[in-house]
Design a protein around this motif. Structure first.
Motif, PDB file in Angstrom:
ATOM      1  N   ALA A  20      43.878  43.432  34.272  1.00 46.65           N
ATOM      2  CA  ALA A  20      44.646  44.661  34.460  1.00 46.65           C
ATOM      3  C   ALA A  20      44.161  45.729  33.488  1.00 46.65           C
ATOM      4  CB  ALA A  20      46.127  44.383  34.240  1.00 46.65           C
ATOM      5  N   CYS A  21      43.849  46.919  34.015  1.00 46.38           N
ATOM      6  CA  CYS A  21      43.413  48.038  33.181  1.00 46.38           C
ATOM      7  C   CYS A  21      44.535  49.069  33.127  1.00 46.38           C
ATOM      8  CB  CYS A  21      42.138  48.660  33.748  1.00 46.38           C
ATOM      9  SG  CYS A  21      41.606  50.121  32.825  1.00 46.38           S
ATOM     10  N   ALA A  22      44.940  49.431  31.891  1.00 50.92           N
ATOM     11  CA  ALA A  22      46.040  50.383  31.717  1.00 50.92           C
ATOM     12  C   ALA A  22      45.644  51.778  32.195  1.00 50.92           C
ATOM     13  CB  ALA A  22      46.463  50.424  30.252  1.00 50.92           C
ATOM     14  N   THR A  23      44.355  52.111  32.071  1.00 52.04           N
ATOM     15  CA  THR A  23      43.887  53.442  32.456  1.00 52.04           C
ATOM     16  C   THR A  23      43.740  53.570  33.969  1.00 52.04           C
ATOM     17  OG1 THR A  23      42.710  53.623  30.356  1.00 52.04           O
ATOM     18  CG2 THR A  23      42.084  55.165  32.084  1.00 52.04           C
ATOM     19  N   CYS A  24      43.133  52.556  34.588  1.00 53.86           N
ATOM     20  CA  CYS A  24      42.974  52.553  36.041  1.00 53.86           C
ATOM     21  C   CYS A  24      44.297  52.224  36.738  1.00 53.86           C
ATOM     22  CB  CYS A  24      41.921  51.539  36.469  1.00 53.86           C
ATOM     23  SG  CYS A  24      40.249  51.916  35.902  1.00 53.86           S
ATOM     24  N   ASN A  25      45.200  51.581  35.991  1.00 55.18           N
ATOM     25  CA  ASN A  25      46.497  51.187  36.523  1.00 55.18           C
ATOM     26  C   ASN A  25      46.366  50.207  37.688  1.00 55.18           C
ATOM     27  OD1 ASN A  25      49.266  51.219  36.257  1.00 55.18           O
ATOM     28  ND2 ASN A  25      49.541  52.795  37.802  1.00 55.18           N
ATOM     29  N   ASP A  27      44.076  46.133  38.729  1.00 51.48           N
ATOM     30  CA  ASP A  27      43.155  45.087  38.293  1.00 51.48           C
ATOM     31  C   ASP A  27      41.725  45.508  38.594  1.00 51.48           C
ATOM     32  OD1 ASP A  27      45.303  43.669  37.497  1.00 51.48           O
ATOM     33  OD2 ASP A  27      45.215  42.158  39.072  1.00 51.48           O
ATOM     34  N   THR A  28      40.900  45.526  37.557  1.00 52.22           N
ATOM     35  CA  THR A  28      39.501  45.913  37.728  1.00 52.22           C
ATOM     36  C   THR A  28      38.615  44.886  37.043  1.00 52.22           C
ATOM     37  OG1 THR A  28      39.540  47.215  35.711  1.00 52.22           O
ATOM     38  CG2 THR A  28      40.057  48.381  37.747  1.00 52.22           C
ATOM     39  N   LEU A  29      37.343  44.909  37.365  1.00 54.31           N
ATOM     40  CA  LEU A  29      36.389  44.020  36.714  1.00 54.31           C
ATOM     41  C   LEU A  29      36.138  44.495  35.288  1.00 54.31           C
ATOM     42  CD1 LEU A  29      33.694  43.214  39.427  1.00 54.31           C
ATOM     43  CD2 LEU A  29      35.337  41.659  38.396  1.00 54.31           C
ATOM     44  N   GLN A  48      35.468  45.259  28.492  1.00 53.73           N
ATOM     45  CA  GLN A  48      35.338  46.668  28.849  1.00 53.73           C
ATOM     46  C   GLN A  48      35.463  46.843  30.357  1.00 53.73           C
ATOM     47  OE1 GLN A  48      31.486  48.670  28.350  1.00 53.73           O
ATOM     48  NE2 GLN A  48      32.560  50.288  27.279  1.00 53.73           N
ATOM     49  N   CYS A  49      36.357  47.739  30.766  1.00 52.53           N
ATOM     50  CA  CYS A  49      36.551  48.037  32.180  1.00 52.53           C
ATOM     51  C   CYS A  49      35.267  48.626  32.757  1.00 52.53           C
ATOM     52  CB  CYS A  49      37.708  49.020  32.349  1.00 52.53           C
ATOM     53  SG  CYS A  49      37.954  49.534  34.057  1.00 52.53           S
ATOM     54  N   THR A  50      34.806  48.063  33.882  1.00 50.63           N
ATOM     55  CA  THR A  50      33.558  48.544  34.471  1.00 50.63           C
ATOM     56  C   THR A  50      33.760  49.843  35.246  1.00 50.63           C
ATOM     57  OG1 THR A  50      33.920  47.128  36.392  1.00 50.63           O
ATOM     58  CG2 THR A  50      32.543  46.246  34.633  1.00 50.63           C
ATOM     59  N   CYS A  51      35.026  50.254  35.422  1.00 49.80           N
ATOM     60  CA  CYS A  51      35.296  51.499  36.156  1.00 49.80           C
ATOM     61  C   CYS A  51      35.403  52.693  35.209  1.00 49.80           C
ATOM     62  CB  CYS A  51      36.581  51.357  36.960  1.00 49.80           C
ATOM     63  SG  CYS A  51      36.467  50.151  38.296  1.00 49.80           S
ATOM     64  N   CYS A  52      36.217  52.545  34.120  1.00 49.33           N
ATOM     65  CA  CYS A  52      36.478  53.692  33.247  1.00 49.33           C
ATOM     66  C   CYS A  52      35.995  53.449  31.824  1.00 49.33           C
ATOM     67  CB  CYS A  52      37.964  54.027  33.259  1.00 49.33           C
ATOM     68  SG  CYS A  52      38.985  52.751  32.481  1.00 49.33           S
ATOM     69  N   GLN A  53      35.424  52.279  31.552  1.00 53.39           N
ATOM     70  CA  GLN A  53      34.847  51.937  30.240  1.00 53.39           C
ATOM     71  C   GLN A  53      35.901  51.722  29.154  1.00 53.39           C
ATOM     72  OE1 GLN A  53      31.698  51.416  30.883  1.00 53.39           O
ATOM     73  NE2 GLN A  53      32.009  52.411  32.825  1.00 53.39           N
TER      74      GLN A  53
HETATM   75 ZN   LIG Z   1      39.754  51.040  33.849  1.00 56.55          ZN
END
Ligand SMILES: [Zn+2]
Length: 71
Positions: A20-25, A27-29, A48-53
């Protein structure tokens, strides 16, 4: 490029987790960034989130060693 470096990069790519990514809100890789702490039963990793780092910590409860116990 040396083979060791290629293997390392392939392992880094293969070592992603759905978290779970707090920034993307959502579940991300997340890719393994670094190992923060190694406990007897778990490993604390910087992911590290692969979408928003965005980076977050994560506890990997996968046993570091698998010991077959037999009576
Ligand atoms: Zn993210």
């Amino acid at each position: 490029m040396e083979n060791d470096e290629l293997t390392f990069l392939e392992e880094q790519l293969a070592g992603t987790e759905l978290l779970a990514c707090a920034t993307c809100n959502e579940d991300t890789l997340h890719a393994h960034a670094e190992v923060l702490e190694v406990y007897p039963l778990a490993t604390e990793l910087q992911m590290q989130c692969t979408c928003c780092q965005t980076e977050r910590t994560w506890l990997d409860w996968t046993p570091a060693k698998r010991q077959a116990r037999q009576n």
